[in-house]
Design a protein around this motif. Structure first.
Motif, PDB file in Angstrom:
ATOM      1  N   ASP A  23       0.807  -1.227   0.000  1.00 38.65           N
ATOM      2  CA  ASP A  23       0.000   0.000   0.000  1.00 38.65           C
ATOM      3  C   ASP A  23       0.840   1.277   0.000  1.00 38.65           C
ATOM      4  O   ASP A  23       0.312   2.354   0.266  1.00 38.65           O
ATOM      5  CB  ASP A  23      -0.993   0.037   1.178  1.00 38.65           C
ATOM      6  CG  ASP A  23      -2.113  -0.981   1.022  1.00 38.65           C
ATOM      7  OD1 ASP A  23      -2.550  -1.188  -0.129  1.00 38.65           O
ATOM      8  OD2 ASP A  23      -2.535  -1.577   2.027  1.00 38.65           O
ATOM      9  N   GLU A  42      -0.941   3.291  -5.828  1.00 36.87           N
ATOM     10  CA  GLU A  42      -0.155   2.064  -5.623  1.00 36.87           C
ATOM     11  C   GLU A  42       0.056   1.250  -6.893  1.00 36.87           C
ATOM     12  O   GLU A  42       0.608   0.146  -6.839  1.00 36.87           O
ATOM     13  CB  GLU A  42      -0.849   1.160  -4.580  1.00 36.87           C
ATOM     14  CG  GLU A  42      -0.996   1.779  -3.206  1.00 36.87           C
ATOM     15  CD  GLU A  42      -2.330   2.511  -3.060  1.00 36.87           C
ATOM     16  OE1 GLU A  42      -3.103   2.496  -4.037  1.00 36.87           O
ATOM     17  OE2 GLU A  42      -2.576   3.099  -1.992  1.00 36.87           O
ATOM     18  N   SER A  47      -0.737  -2.609  -4.107  1.00 34.42           N
ATOM     19  CA  SER A  47      -1.869  -2.428  -3.214  1.00 34.42           C
ATOM     20  C   SER A  47      -2.288  -3.757  -2.577  1.00 34.42           C
ATOM     21  O   SER A  47      -2.033  -4.829  -3.122  1.00 34.42           O
ATOM     22  CB  SER A  47      -3.053  -1.837  -3.992  1.00 34.42           C
ATOM     23  OG  SER A  47      -4.226  -1.840  -3.217  1.00 34.42           O
TER      24      SER A  47
END
Length: 498
Positions: free
Chosen positions: A265, A389, A409
């Protein structure tokens, strides 16, 4: 009849396999096409117990038994992972407990714990038989803390001080310069190695560096000099490419990318922008060595574990980036098993070959792609899109286009690449997970699972191959006709015999 039968049967398959795969044919191999596996001989593999003179595997500061034979035994292992070059840490004769090779005692001998010069020559020969290049460390700046030269009255001017408790060689002294250059040339002639790693060249005297570079490159064509300057100053590092050092360990790259990939993230924004900016600073960015850790750094795995992250996915994304952006990827031994290490001797853990193979398989796949697609080693670099991301970029080389997408992510995500950034009416063929993305009115909509990456190649849209289908119908029609005529001839012959 049997021969004709098989000839006709095989024609359609020959036509099928004659269709080009889409990858540009690889030109003559250059250093920028290489991928390097970096190992410490002592900590890699013990192949010969007869040279275990001072081994104590329980002592992190002692020898652990790795040797030249151990490396020879694992050359296929290295080759099979897709690496094209192997870099051995320092192998010269060292003072007691100099497992790391930094305490040089004799420039013309191998460390007895590792094996003989003849065994090292065999290592190079076996590597070359597998089309693997070989680099070794060559220490330009220091010798061991108790070197015999220190006690010789006629060599007092061979030293210019101390650094990190090691005697610094006086490279302004013509005798020292001559000695080091002669030794470097001797190793090339004697063993046929392909390159040197020169540690901490910011300590070296610049005019000597030029002289050294010229001398070793005259000794062997396409000889590669890899250096390091741990200042993390891109401009200072770039300077060395102007005085004969081909490439350097890209410490600024490692410093900028480790924080990005060590945790899920984390935004990938600016990842490619920063890379392109760095490329403008180097004389030849394609010869720079891209790495995330080495024998003098905290291992990247440690960063991931410290952040409560599973190191496997962290390494996969980071390695995808290293393998698909300009530069030579350098992978420190143990990366393929996510070896831990908090720096110094703690990062010099023992290699374990009895571990999970998932990361090894991923590295192998990246190596295959890098070897098969010249755009990944020689292509331009262009950002196609980014959204926190997730990042997508392309490499182009002589009509071949590869597209790389990385999702950092914890959620699956999609991103759309506009048609004008690629060619319309084409498709992106995934090379890692066999994804297939066809262009649409929106563009190319890429979907990536969480913590995953994909490498695509841009190709013509797949569908029914009309010429192939027609050729197949004609061939099999001719075959059926041939069989029918044979049957009629045989029937007629039997009727006449009656």
């Amino acid at each position: 009849m049997n021969k004709r039968f098989w000839t006709l049967i095989m024609i359609p398959f020959l036509l099928f396999y004659a269709i080009p795969a889409g990858a540009v044919e690889k030109e003559d191999r250059k250093w920028q096409d290489e991928s390097i596996y970096f190992l410490m001989v002592d900590r890699f593999n013990n192949g010969d117990l007869k040279n275990d003179f001072q081994v104590d595997v329980k002592d992190q500061m002692a020898y652990h038994g790795g040797d030249f034979q151990g490396v020879i035994d694992k050359l296929d292992y290295i080759k099979d992972m897709g690496f094209t070059a192997v870099w051995l840490g320092a192998i010269f004769d060292n003072e007691e407990n100099g497992y790391h090779g930094k305490w040089v005692q004799d420039y013309y001998k191998t460390e007895e714990q590792f094996g003989t010069i003849e065994e090292f020559k065999e290592l190079v020969k076996q590597a070359h038989n597998r089309n693997l290049k070989v680099l070794i460390d060559f220490e330009l700046n220091h010798v061991g803390p108790n070197h015999q030269w220190l006690s010789e009255s006629d060599r007092q001017d061979w030293f210019s001080g101390q650094q990190a408790d090691l005697p610094v060689l006086n490279q302004e002294n013509p005798e020292v310069r001559g000695y080091l250059i002669d030794a470097a040339k001797w190793w090339i002639d004697e063993t046929n190695i392909d390159g040197y790693y020169l540690d901490n060249i910011s300590v070296a005297e610049e005019s000597f560096m030029k002289e050294f570079s010229e001398a070793v490159k005259e000794q062997k064509e396409n000889f590669y000099l890899l250096g390091s300057d741990e200042t993390n100053d891109s401009e200072a590092i770039a300077h060395y490419q102007t005085i004969g050092v081909d490439g350097l360990l890209d410490y600024p790259l490692a410093e900028s990318t480790r924080p990005i990939f060590k945790k899920v993230d984390h935004s990938l924004s600016e990842l490619i922008t920063y890379k392109k900016e760095q490329m403008t600073k180097y004389k030849d960015p394609y010869l720079m060595a891209s790495m995330l850790d080495n024998d003098q750094m905290v291992r990247f795995t440690h960063d991931a574990v410290t952040n409560n992250q599973h190191p496997g996915p962290r390494w996969k994304l980071a390695l995808t980036y290293l393998y698909t952006t300009p530069g030579i990827p350098v992978v420190f031994y143990g990366t393929e098993i996510a070896l831990e290490g908090a720096g110094g001797e703690k990062s010099h853990g023992q290699m374990d070959f009895r571990t999970d193979k998932e990361l090894i398989e991923y590295i192998t796949k990246l190596g295959e792609l890098r070897s098969a697609y010249p755009s990944l080693t020689r292509g331009t670099l262009e950002l196609l899109g980014e959204d926190k991301e997730i990042v997508v970029y392309k490499r182009e080389y002589e009509g071949e286009t590869s597209v790389i997408a990385i999702n950092n992510s914890s959620e699956s995500k999609n991103i759309t690449i506009k048609n004008e950034l690629l060619e319309e009416n084409k498709e992106l063929r995934g090379l890692i997970s066999d994804d297939l993305v066809k262009s649409s009115d929106e563009g190319y909509v890429l979907f990536l699972d969480r913590e995953e990456a994909e490498v695509y190649v841009l190709a013509d849209q797949s569908g029914i191959n009309i010429p192939f289908v027609i050729a197949t119908i004609i061939v099999y029609g001719a075959f059926i006709t041939f069989i029918f005529l044979l049957w009629r001839r045989a029937k007629k012959k039997r009727a006449n015999e009656k």
